[in-house]
Scaffold this active site. Structure first.
Site, mmCIF file in Angstrom:
data_model
loop_
_atom_site.group_PDB
_atom_site.id
_atom_site.type_symbol
_atom_site.label_atom_id
_atom_site.label_comp_id
_atom_site.label_asym_id
_atom_site.label_seq_id
_atom_site.Cartn_x
_atom_site.Cartn_y
_atom_site.Cartn_z
ATOM 1 N N LYS A 181 0.844 -1.195 0.000
ATOM 2 C CA LYS A 181 0.000 0.000 0.000
ATOM 3 C C LYS A 181 0.879 1.245 0.000
ATOM 4 O O LYS A 181 1.563 1.528 0.977
ATOM 5 C CB LYS A 181 -0.919 0.049 1.224
ATOM 6 C CG LYS A 181 -1.972 1.178 1.094
ATOM 7 C CD LYS A 181 -2.582 1.568 2.420
ATOM 8 C CE LYS A 181 -1.802 2.656 3.124
ATOM 9 N NZ LYS A 181 -1.859 3.983 2.440
ATOM 10 N N GLY A 238 3.660 3.569 13.665
ATOM 11 C CA GLY A 238 4.454 2.377 13.951
ATOM 12 C C GLY A 238 4.087 1.751 15.278
ATOM 13 O O GLY A 238 3.995 0.517 15.397
ATOM 14 N N CYS A 289 13.484 10.682 6.961
ATOM 15 C CA CYS A 289 13.422 10.225 8.352
ATOM 16 C C CYS A 289 14.780 10.299 9.030
ATOM 17 O O CYS A 289 14.862 10.499 10.246
ATOM 18 C CB CYS A 289 12.865 8.798 8.414
ATOM 19 S SG CYS A 289 13.709 7.653 7.299
ATOM 20 N N GLU A 386 10.309 15.643 15.580
ATOM 21 C CA GLU A 386 10.602 15.531 14.157
ATOM 22 C C GLU A 386 9.716 16.507 13.378
ATOM 23 O O GLU A 386 8.493 16.394 13.390
ATOM 24 C CB GLU A 386 10.355 14.103 13.678
ATOM 25 C CG GLU A 386 10.771 13.878 12.243
ATOM 26 C CD GLU A 386 10.566 12.447 11.796
ATOM 27 O OE1 GLU A 386 11.386 11.951 11.007
ATOM 28 O OE2 GLU A 386 9.577 11.822 12.224
#
Length: 478
Positions: A181, A238, A289, A386
């Site tokens: 996906k 996650g 990331c 982040e």
């Protein structure tokens, strides 16, 4: 500047974007049961295509197609599987320009990055893993290693095609089949990859591509007939995936967020370090990331590094992603732009000093100028969270031990960079930095032969290299 760059636009005519796209299931494109959604060009806000949204029934059909294909694909000799991966790699090279243009249109990244970095690395991953397909007995992962089964893979929007390659290539080399996906904002290169699978005569069901948003991903991760889950994306998602698969037999790899430290010592080659700082945070608009979003610079050279950094930032060109002169393209979505803007505003409110070079941003689309914050402390949110954009937080240190302490003061642990002329210092730092990847006198360098992954809230498992194969194999008996 002494001169101006004339526009050097790449042609869109090489790409044929269809008005609408279905799901790729069992070797063919089919209609989805869910409502269609639009994918847009973030540089212009124009609608590119309507994309089918997969519901639970669609996900089940894709998983069952992958399960049927697994019976023959997993039994196929490795040298035969390798031929398919080699064929895909060659087609990727042949259609490299088309893929690069489509990636830049759908994602917003500069064409010179998608052309020179993303697509060549994608092909390299398929070539590399094709070489492993008939050598798995020698990977050091146990006797007679066997494929796991059906891999459910969910990839992000920052490197759509590259993340696909990181996951699909090792899965197929090891004998698994795939249901993938892509992110809802960047589905087009994954759907073009589906056409490449057809062109390569890949057996039906070996690769299935389903599009949709979070609900589609949840249905895939939670499907009882998925044996392996591979996810790259935010730490929050996650964690949700880890909770969802807890108590099951599914194997999981998670490659999540980061807040990497890029550490510059006083003996570093400063011009080289400045180039590494720019690459570390402004590459792909900071949508990385492992971006070097925290600059730790030794106090004795901090002023000089900032002077050179600002001078270099003033040469960066922000604008049309399809212009070959562009250094910084569009932010991928309005949602991501809002987050970057919010956290940058928080940096202002917390007392950090913001600086950006003078640059004219386009009137339409999603844009944010390259930005640095000085006067940042470890308590500032811009130093802890982040941002996932072209925003750099600058901190200083005096000693190597202080640099290590500040670099490790984060819940993440994906990457770090060290700039120094002393090899012994590089080894000393690398041994103590809690990061999955430590670059020495460079940054953001990737190779399919090298494992990549993190610690702590940056996830677990590795992708790439011999170590990455372990995520798609189980040991058997000789």
């Amino acid at each position: 500047m002494a001169f101006e760059y004339a526009p050097a636009p790449e042609s869109r005519s090489i790409v044929d974007i269809k008005p609408s796209y279905g799901l790729f299931v069992d070797g063919a494109f089919v209609d989805g049961n869910g409502a269609a959604f639009k994918t847009i060009n973030p540089a212009t806000e124009e609608t590119l295509a309507e994309i089918a949204e997969a519901d639970e029934a669609d996900v089940d059909a894709a998983v069952q197609a992958a399960r049927r294909a697994f019976r023959s694909w997993s039994r196929m000799p490795g040298k035969e599987r390798a031929k398919y991966l080699f064929r895909i790699a060659r087609i990727l090279q042949e259609r490299a320009r088309e893929l690069a243009v489509l990636e830049s249109i759908d994602n917003g990244k500069p064409i010179k990055e998608s052309r020179d970095v993303d697509v060549p690395t994608v092909a390299a991953h398929f070539f590399y893993h094709a070489g492993w397909a008939d050598k798995l007995d020698y990977a050091g992962l146990g006797p007679n290693p066997r494929a796991l089964g059906v891999a459910g893979q969910v990839i992000p929007w920052n490197f759509p095609l590259l993340m696909l390659a990181w996951k699909v290539a090792p899965a197929l080399a090891c004998g698994n089949t795939v249901v993938l996906k892509p992110a809802e904002t960047t589905p087009l290169t994954a759907l073009l990859f589906a056409e490449i699978c057809q062109q390569a005569d890949l057996p039906a069901g070996v690769v299935n591509i389903i599009t949709g948003a979070g609900g589609t991903g949840q249905a895939l991760v939670g499907h009882p007939d998925v044996d392996k889950v591979a996810f790259t994306g935010s730490t929050d998602v996650g964690k949700a995936i880890a909770r969802a698969v807890a108590g099951t037999d599914k194997k999981v790899t998670l490659e999540l967020g980061g807040k990497a430290a890029n550490i510059v010592f006083e003996d570093a080659a400063l011009d080289q370090a400045v180039e590494g700082i720019v690459s570390g945070i402004f590459f792909n608009q900071g949508h990385v990331c492992c971006a070097g979003s925290r600059l730790l610079v030794q106090e004795s050279v901090a002023e000089e590094v900032l002077h050179r950094l600002k001078r270099r930032m003033a040469t960066l060109r922000v604008g049309d992603p399809l212009d070959k002169n562009t250094d910084i393209g569009a932010i991928n979505s309005a949602e991501q732009l809002a987050r970057i803007t919010e956290l940058s505003g928080i940096g202002d409110a917390e007392g950090a000093e913001r600086w950006s070079p003078d640059c004219e941003l386009p009137a339409s689309g999603y844009w944010f100028p390259p930005t640095i914050f000085t006067g940042v402390s470890q308590a500032h949110r811009i130093a802890r969270e982040e941002i996932f954009g072209p925003v750099l937080s600058v901190l200083t240190f005096r000693t190597p031990s202080e640099a290590i302490e500040k670099a490790n003061n984060t819940p993440y642990g994906l990457s770090a960079g060290v700039w120094t002329e002393k090899g012994s210092r590089i080894l000393h730092m690398a041994d103590r930095l809690r990061a999955g990847v430590v670059w020495a006198n460079t940054f953001n360098k990737f190779d399919p032969t090298s494992p990549f992954g993190g610690y702590q809230e940056s996830g677990y498992g590795r992708e790439g290299g011999r170590q990455g194969l372990a995520a798609y194999l189980k040991g058997g008996q000789a």
